[in-house]
Write an enzyme that holds these catalytic residues in place. Structure first.
Site, mmCIF file in Angstrom:
data_model
loop_
_atom_site.group_PDB
_atom_site.id
_atom_site.type_symbol
_atom_site.label_atom_id
_atom_site.label_comp_id
_atom_site.label_asym_id
_atom_site.label_seq_id
_atom_site.Cartn_x
_atom_site.Cartn_y
_atom_site.Cartn_z
ATOM 1 N N ARG A 104 35.498 42.600 53.280
ATOM 2 C CA ARG A 104 36.098 41.289 53.451
ATOM 3 C C ARG A 104 37.045 41.359 54.627
ATOM 4 O O ARG A 104 37.983 42.154 54.620
ATOM 5 C CB ARG A 104 36.863 40.981 52.159
ATOM 6 C CG ARG A 104 36.926 39.533 51.836
ATOM 7 C CD ARG A 104 37.427 39.339 50.422
ATOM 8 N NE ARG A 104 38.787 39.806 50.239
ATOM 9 C CZ ARG A 104 39.659 39.226 49.420
ATOM 10 N NH1 ARG A 104 39.311 38.161 48.732
ATOM 11 N NH2 ARG A 104 40.855 39.717 49.266
ATOM 12 N N ASP A 200 43.688 46.186 44.704
ATOM 13 C CA ASP A 200 42.489 46.424 45.524
ATOM 14 C C ASP A 200 41.594 47.431 44.806
ATOM 15 O O ASP A 200 41.933 48.619 44.692
ATOM 16 C CB ASP A 200 42.912 46.953 46.906
ATOM 17 C CG ASP A 200 41.717 47.057 47.844
ATOM 18 O OD1 ASP A 200 40.725 47.740 47.487
ATOM 19 O OD2 ASP A 200 41.755 46.451 48.922
ATOM 20 N N ASP A 203 40.453 50.628 46.862
ATOM 21 C CA ASP A 203 41.555 51.576 47.086
ATOM 22 C C ASP A 203 41.940 52.297 45.798
ATOM 23 O O ASP A 203 42.204 53.505 45.810
ATOM 24 C CB ASP A 203 42.783 50.839 47.655
ATOM 25 C CG ASP A 203 42.615 50.510 49.130
ATOM 26 O OD1 ASP A 203 41.704 51.089 49.765
ATOM 27 O OD2 ASP A 203 43.383 49.681 49.642
HETATM 28 C C1 PRP Z 1 36.566 43.743 47.443
HETATM 29 C C2 PRP Z 1 35.763 43.728 46.157
HETATM 30 C C3 PRP Z 1 34.708 42.690 46.453
HETATM 31 C C4 PRP Z 1 35.432 41.698 47.315
HETATM 32 C C5 PRP Z 1 35.773 40.506 46.481
HETATM 33 O O1 PRP Z 1 35.935 44.484 48.403
HETATM 34 O O2 PRP Z 1 35.254 44.971 45.802
HETATM 35 O O3 PRP Z 1 33.575 43.209 47.117
HETATM 36 O O4 PRP Z 1 36.625 42.354 47.780
HETATM 37 O O5 PRP Z 1 36.370 39.528 47.247
HETATM 38 P P1 PRP Z 1 35.669 38.136 47.572
HETATM 39 O O6 PRP Z 1 35.138 37.616 46.286
HETATM 40 O O7 PRP Z 1 36.813 37.300 48.096
HETATM 41 O O8 PRP Z 1 34.619 38.351 48.606
HETATM 42 P P2 PRP Z 1 36.571 44.768 49.854
HETATM 43 O O9 PRP Z 1 36.161 43.704 50.805
HETATM 44 O O10 PRP Z 1 38.052 44.982 49.693
HETATM 45 O O11 PRP Z 1 35.832 46.060 50.342
HETATM 46 P P3 PRP Z 1 35.837 47.537 49.726
HETATM 47 O O12 PRP Z 1 35.069 47.489 48.422
HETATM 48 O O13 PRP Z 1 35.113 48.291 50.777
HETATM 49 O O14 PRP Z 1 37.259 47.994 49.522
HETATM 50 N N1 URA Z 2 39.255 42.433 46.271
HETATM 51 C C1 URA Z 2 39.941 43.271 45.459
HETATM 52 O O1 URA Z 2 39.700 44.501 45.480
HETATM 53 N N2 URA Z 2 40.885 42.771 44.666
HETATM 54 C C2 URA Z 2 41.172 41.452 44.621
HETATM 55 O O2 URA Z 2 42.050 41.041 43.858
HETATM 56 C C3 URA Z 2 40.438 40.596 45.473
HETATM 57 C C4 URA Z 2 39.477 41.114 46.270
#
Ligand code: PRP
Ligand code: URA
Length: 209
Positions: A104, A200, A203
């Site tokens: 994202r 997150d 993370d």
């Molecule tokens: C997080 C989570 C989802 C997304 C949700 O991933 O695991 O994939 O955000 O948010 P949305 O519904 O607003 O799209 P992130 O983009 O942080 O990537 P990551 O899993 O690589 O940390």
């Molecule tokens: N992605 C995450 O990991 N946490 C949130 O709360 C929203 C998006």
């Protein structure tokens, strides 16, 4: 309109409380996410078709049921979706696993696709797309777009925590996709994080910042 199922089994709610707690460390967080994914997989597979077979018990012949060899595919959205895969495979070990990489953009909150690798027989499989978080819904909508573009016909979406905005976005973009969640939270904050949520997910799973 896709249906929304909330799996509020006491074990799921109990484990989710510790997943949410900011004092839960990486190791325990990872274990709990996997455990909840197993429990959710038990519920989400409730409608798998069965066939009758004949077996012999030590006592007599018997007609009994087994799963009808349905072709399943698990699609974690990278990265955080990976944390749910092993938990699901504990119950359906023969499922194929594809990956869709999305992150994202922190400014626009729009998903950016960087990786797609799917099983070859996409059209014949029933897919479960998994990601711990459904926030704005952008990532889930895009992952499902990506799967459909490659021929997928049957898709479910499973996550731990959803915001109302995310549920609405998936229902609007993909009315044929049912959504399975462990908890429906209150809202998104100004940074697009689910409140109260768990922070997150990527993370916390991988110990990054
Ligand atoms: C997080 C989570 C989802 C997304 C949700 O991933 O695991 O994939 O955000 O948010 P949305 O519904 O607003 O799209 P992130 O983009 O942080 O990537 P990551 O899993 O690589 O940390
Ligand atoms: N992605 C995450 O990991 N946490 C949130 O709360 C929203 C998006």
């Amino acid at each position: 309109m896709g249906k929304v199922y909330v799996f509020d089994h006491p074990l799921i709610q109990h484990k989710l409380t510790y997943i949410r707690d900011k004092n839960t460390g990486t190791k325990e967080f990872r274990e709990l996410v996997e455990e909840v994914a197993t429990l959710m997989a038990f519920e989400i597979t409730r409608d798998l078709p069965l066939v009758e077979v004949e077996i012999e018990t030590p006592v007599s012949r018997a007609k009994s049921k087994i799963i009808a060899g349905k072709k399943l595919g698990i699609i974690p959205i990278l990265r955080a979706g990976i944390g749910m895969v092993d938990g699901i495979l504990k119950l359906i070990p023969a499922a194929k696993v594809g990956h869709i990489g999305l992150y994202r953009d922190p400014e626009t909150l729009k998903p950016v696709e960087y990786y797609v690798k799917l099983p070859t027989d996409v059209e014949e499989r029933d897919f479960i797309v998994v990601d711990p978080m459904l926030a704005t819904g952008g990532s889930a909508v895009e992952a499902i777009n990506s799967l459909k573009k490659r021929g997928a016909k049957s898709i479910k979406f499973m996550c731990l925590i959803a915001a109302p905005e995310g549920v609405e976005a998936v229902q609007k973009a993909h009315p044929d996709v049912d959504i399975y969640i462990a908890a429906l939270d209150e809202k998104l904050n100004d940074h697009g994080y689910i409140v109260p949520g768990l922070g997150d997910a990527g993370d916390r799973l991988f110990g990054t910042k």
